[in-house]
Design an enzyme around this catalytic site. Sequence first.
Site, PDB file in Angstrom:
ATOM      1  N   SER A  35       0.950  -1.218   0.106  1.00 34.19           N
ATOM      2  CA  SER A  35      -0.027  -0.028  -0.069  1.00 34.19           C
ATOM      3  C   SER A  35       0.846   1.266  -0.001  1.00 34.19           C
ATOM      4  CB  SER A  35      -1.087   0.021   1.350  1.00 34.19           C
ATOM      5  OG  SER A  35      -1.875  -0.821   1.093  1.00 34.19           O
ATOM      6  N   HIS A  66      -3.163   1.225  -4.659  1.00 34.02           N
ATOM      7  CA  HIS A  66      -2.542   0.202  -5.534  1.00 34.02           C
ATOM      8  C   HIS A  66      -2.915   0.304  -6.965  1.00 34.02           C
ATOM      9  CE1 HIS A  66      -1.669  -2.831  -2.249  1.00 34.02           C
ATOM     10  NE2 HIS A  66      -2.218  -1.911  -1.445  1.00 34.02           N
ATOM     11  N   HIS A  88      -5.743  -8.555  -2.118  1.00 32.09           N
ATOM     12  CA  HIS A  88      -5.800  -8.960  -1.088  1.00 32.09           C
ATOM     13  C   HIS A  88      -7.080  -9.987  -0.807  1.00 32.09           C
ATOM     14  CE1 HIS A  88      -3.833  -5.045  -1.141  1.00 32.09           C
ATOM     15  NE2 HIS A  88      -2.987  -5.407   0.028  1.00 32.09           N
ATOM     16  N   TYR A  90      -9.063  -9.873   1.263  1.00 29.22           N
ATOM     17  CA  TYR A  90     -10.379  -9.115   1.823  1.00 29.22           C
ATOM     18  C   TYR A  90     -11.250  -8.246   0.456  1.00 29.22           C
ATOM     19  CZ  TYR A  90      -7.369  -4.787   1.813  1.00 29.22           C
ATOM     20  OH  TYR A  90      -6.450  -4.124   1.204  1.00 29.22           O
ATOM     21  N   GLU A  91     -10.352  -8.382  -0.718  1.00 24.05           N
ATOM     22  CA  GLU A  91     -11.031  -7.680  -1.914  1.00 24.05           C
ATOM     23  C   GLU A  91     -12.089  -8.727  -2.362  1.00 24.05           C
ATOM     24  OE1 GLU A  91      -8.123  -5.361  -4.323  1.00 24.05           O
ATOM     25  OE2 GLU A  91      -6.701  -6.450  -3.320  1.00 24.05           O
ATOM     26  N   ALA A 118       2.660  -2.692   3.906  1.00 28.39           N
ATOM     27  CA  ALA A 118       2.490  -1.546   4.930  1.00 28.39           C
ATOM     28  C   ALA A 118       1.774  -2.432   6.082  1.00 28.39           C
ATOM     29  CB  ALA A 118       1.338  -0.499   4.530  1.00 28.39           C
ATOM     30  N   MET A 221      -2.140  -7.265   6.085  1.00 29.29           N
ATOM     31  CA  MET A 221      -3.040  -8.023   5.647  1.00 29.29           C
ATOM     32  C   MET A 221      -2.666  -8.917   4.288  1.00 29.29           C
ATOM     33  SD  MET A 221      -6.128  -5.369   5.988  1.00 29.29           S
ATOM     34  CE  MET A 221      -6.150  -4.253   7.666  1.00 29.29           C
ATOM     35  N   SER A 222      -1.735  -9.050   3.892  1.00 29.57           N
ATOM     36  CA  SER A 222      -1.151  -9.582   2.461  1.00 29.57           C
ATOM     37  C   SER A 222       0.183 -10.304   2.991  1.00 29.57           C
ATOM     38  CB  SER A 222      -0.623  -8.461   1.802  1.00 29.57           C
ATOM     39  OG  SER A 222       0.391  -7.621   2.379  1.00 29.57           O
ATOM     40  N   ASN A 245       1.826   2.683  11.210  1.00 31.98           N
ATOM     41  CA  ASN A 245       1.368   2.878  12.641  1.00 31.98           C
ATOM     42  C   ASN A 245       1.761   1.897  13.656  1.00 31.98           C
ATOM     43  OD1 ASN A 245      -0.416   1.050  10.418  1.00 31.98           O
ATOM     44  ND2 ASN A 245      -1.343   0.746  12.726  1.00 31.98           N
ATOM     45  N   HIS A 259      -6.595   4.010   6.784  1.00 30.19           N
ATOM     46  CA  HIS A 259      -5.828   3.752   5.398  1.00 30.19           C
ATOM     47  C   HIS A 259      -4.998   4.843   5.035  1.00 30.19           C
ATOM     48  CE1 HIS A 259      -4.436   1.312   2.015  1.00 30.19           C
ATOM     49  NE2 HIS A 259      -5.127   2.152   1.323  1.00 30.19           N
TER      50      HIS A 259
HETATM   51  O1  LIG Z   1      -0.722  -4.416   0.444  1.00 29.29           O
HETATM   52  P1  LIG Z   1      -0.371  -4.022   1.861  1.00 29.29           P
HETATM   53  O2  LIG Z   1      -0.220  -5.237   2.829  1.00 29.29           O
HETATM   54  O3  LIG Z   1       0.811  -3.239   2.047  1.00 29.29           O
HETATM   55  O4  LIG Z   1      -1.609  -3.309   2.552  1.00 29.29           O
HETATM   56  C1  LIG Z   1      -1.902  -2.944   3.790  1.00 29.29           C
HETATM   57  C2  LIG Z   1      -2.909  -3.875   4.472  1.00 29.29           C
HETATM   58  C3  LIG Z   1      -4.014  -3.231   4.024  1.00 29.29           C
HETATM   59  O5  LIG Z   1      -4.342  -3.738   2.548  1.00 29.29           O
HETATM   60  C4  LIG Z   1      -3.932  -1.898   3.993  1.00 29.29           C
HETATM   61  C5  LIG Z   1      -4.171  -0.917   5.381  1.00 29.29           C
HETATM   62  O6  LIG Z   1      -4.279   0.224   5.263  1.00 29.29           O
HETATM   63  O7  LIG Z   1      -2.347  -1.646   3.978  1.00 29.29           O
HETATM   64  N1  LIG Z   2      -3.757  -5.794  10.148  1.00 33.86           N
HETATM   65  C1  LIG Z   2      -3.281  -4.681   9.928  1.00 33.86           C
HETATM   66  N2  LIG Z   2      -2.852  -4.070   8.788  1.00 33.86           N
HETATM   67  C2  LIG Z   2      -2.257  -2.992   8.512  1.00 33.86           C
HETATM   68  N3  LIG Z   2      -1.756  -2.381   7.461  1.00 33.86           N
HETATM   69  C3  LIG Z   2      -1.017  -1.154   7.902  1.00 33.86           C
HETATM   70  N4  LIG Z   2      -1.532  -1.004   9.294  1.00 33.86           N
HETATM   71  C4  LIG Z   2      -1.831  -2.039   9.596  1.00 33.86           C
HETATM   72  C5  LIG Z   2      -2.389  -2.652  10.888  1.00 33.86           C
HETATM   73  O1  LIG Z   2      -2.471  -1.727  11.805  1.00 33.86           O
HETATM   74  N5  LIG Z   2      -3.171  -3.771  11.041  1.00 33.86           N
END
Ligand SMILES: O=P(O)(O)O[C@@H]1C[C@H](O)[C@@H](CO)O1
Ligand SMILES: Nc1nc2[nH]cnc2c(=O)[nH]1
Length: 291
Positions: A35, A66, A88, A90-91, A118, A221-222, A245, A259
């Site tokens: 992200s 993205h 992802h 979740y999409e 991220a 989440m990836s 964060n 986000h």
């Molecule tokens: O694709 P990534 O894993 O960098 O994305 C992170 C996880 C969520 O998709 C999103 C949350 O802000 O960022």
């Molecule tokens: N699950 C999760 N994914 C993230 N992607 C960026 N920050 C976070 C977070 O705090 N938790």
Amino acid sequence: MHSKDQICPDDYQKTASWLQSQTHHRPKVAIICGSGLGMLADDFKCQDSFPYSDIPGFPQSTVQGHAGRLVFGELKGKTCVCMQGRFHMYEGHSLSKTTFPVRVFKLLGVETLIVTNAAGSLADSYQVGDIMIIKDHINFPGLAGLNPLNGPNDDKFGPRFPPMSGVYDRDLRKMALELCKRMGVSQFVQEGVYCMVGGPNFETVAEARLLHRLGVDAVGMSTAPEVVVASHCGLRVFGLSLITNKVVKSYDDTESVNHDAVLEVGKLRSQTLQSLVTELVHWMDINNNTA
Ligand SMILES: O=P(O)(O)O[C@@H]1C[C@H](O)[C@@H](CO)O1
Ligand SMILES: Nc1nc2[nH]cnc2c(=O)[nH]1
């Protein structure tokens, strides 16, 4: 392809052959951008770029930050391919769809996969803006049976029961730490354990505390499914998390993550992340060390 999410064994080859017919680049390194980290492809020379919507068999990106583009080009003389945007769970994609590009990369001749994401930090010593070299991961969906390797094993790619210890290449991690020293950025570079959760919601305080107790340093989440598929088919893997964060672990904490904040921190550290990946790719090249 049968339905939107079902993949036939030759779908990977069809996509790889189409790409080979569209570009003369023959990449050895693939980079998946997390992200807000899509700028990694900005330094590519002699770019050939394809929106995902033009690539037969490719899923579409739906998440802000993205871009949804596959970029081929030269990074310090090394031919690379870069996904500006990943898929992802979740999409709504199946895990085989989220990891579809990884097997296509294998068929294109890629030997090393670099993943970036991220993530939120659980480790108390981490700061927002830190870069974490991924030492290992916990694949929560995988532990619960949501694994991209579920279903009949395709022996052409790898074995039914692949090992996952040592999945993040030790030499690349060691070299990355050394490069960070040379670049003078070691003070905000960490090495730790990434945990994938399904998302799309961020963690409750109780979930955050659970992950912290489990020894998770950063959560996102990836990444884990891509890495499992890459390792299964014999790719060498290196991963970086940008800490965007701190995960809220206290009921007294009034801060909450969103986000947009995640994307903002991406901008802050984009240059350092880009330089680190570039230097690592260059090191692999001069050491003839892609695989
Ligand atoms: O694709 P990534 O894993 O960098 O994305 C992170 C996880 C969520 O998709 C999103 C949350 O802000 O960022
Ligand atoms: N699950 C999760 N994914 C993230 N992607 C960026 N920050 C976070 C977070 O705090 N938790």
